[in-house]
Design a protein around this motif. Structure first.
Motif: not given
Lengths: 110, 117
Positions: B76-83, B99-117
């Motif tokens: 995931x990228x950005x050239x110029x972050x906004x608040x 056959x059912x490509x979309x039927x599988x449940x999603x499994x999540x990572x632990x996340x990134x907390x992004x703070x913009x100053x």
């Protein structure tokens, strides 16, 4: 677009009580999923439902895929302090990405 | 078993700076990959999903972009972050059935907390 309404938004319950929450959609879904998110972590899958009327349990958790295919319910029996967190429903229809509810924040008072 | 890794766990960036968040999956091949953003106390908003290398679908208009240079890598990228880009970013994966490509449940990572100053 598809919308999910999840209720209640938050709950405060006594330890040992049973909990019920639900989600309703504006369209028919073919998959319902329930997730739990602890603070600062990613959601963890609890139960997956794929068939209308399906009732599935995972320990003290039970979820049902509504007969109308537009709703789903999650019940937690005999709540304990570690049940605290945010519970999300998610669903999809056809070959579309998941749509998530806004979550139910559960607080358990010991 | 399958695992998903996200990094960094937390990030503080000034407005206007670039962004690169990385997610990798192990123990599976050809997964569907997803980027979500979660604002404080809110639900999950799907930003991008990918069904294969170089295949990116954007769900909402924004100043973020996503790339999938390898089968099990999603960036995931950005050239110029906004608040307004502040939030908790989650990567997820799901398997595919023929056959059912979309039927599988999603499994999540632990996340990134992004703070913009």
């Amino acid at each position: 677009g598809q919308q999910l309404n999840q209720s209640p938004q938050s709950m405060f319950i006594q330890e040992g009580e049973d909990v019920s929450m639900n989600c309703t959609s504006s369209s028919i879904f073919n998959t319902w999923l329930w997730y739990k998110q602890d603070p600062g972590e990613g959601p963890v899958l609890l139960i997956a439902l794929y068939k209308a009327g399906e009732l599935t349990s995972n320990g003290r958790l039970t979820a049902q895929f509504g007969i109308t295919r537009k709703d789903s319910f999650l019940n937690i029996s005999a709540s304990i302090p570690s049940d605290v967190g945010i519970y999300f429903c998610a669903g999809r229809s056809g070959n579309t990405p998941l749509v998530f509810g806004k979550g139910t924040r559960l607080s358990v008072i010991a | 078993s399958q695992t998903i890794h996200q990094w960094p766990a937390t990030l503080v960036q000034p407005v206007g700076s670039p962004l690169s968040l990385e997610c990798t999956v192990e123990g599976t091949s050809n997964p569907n990959l997803y980027w979500y953003r979660q604002a404080a106390g809110r639900g999950l908003q799907l930003l991008f999903y990918s069904v294969g290398i170089g295949q990116i679908s954007s769900e909402v208009p924004q100043n973020l972009s996503a790339s999938r240079p390898q089968d099990r890598q999603f960036i995931l990228s950005s050239k110029k972050l906004l608040l307004s880009d502040s939030g908790f970013y989650l990567c997820a994966w799901s398997g595919k059935l023929q056959v059912k490509a979309w039927s599988q449940p999603q499994h999540f990572g632990d996340g990134t907390r992004l703070s913009i100053l």
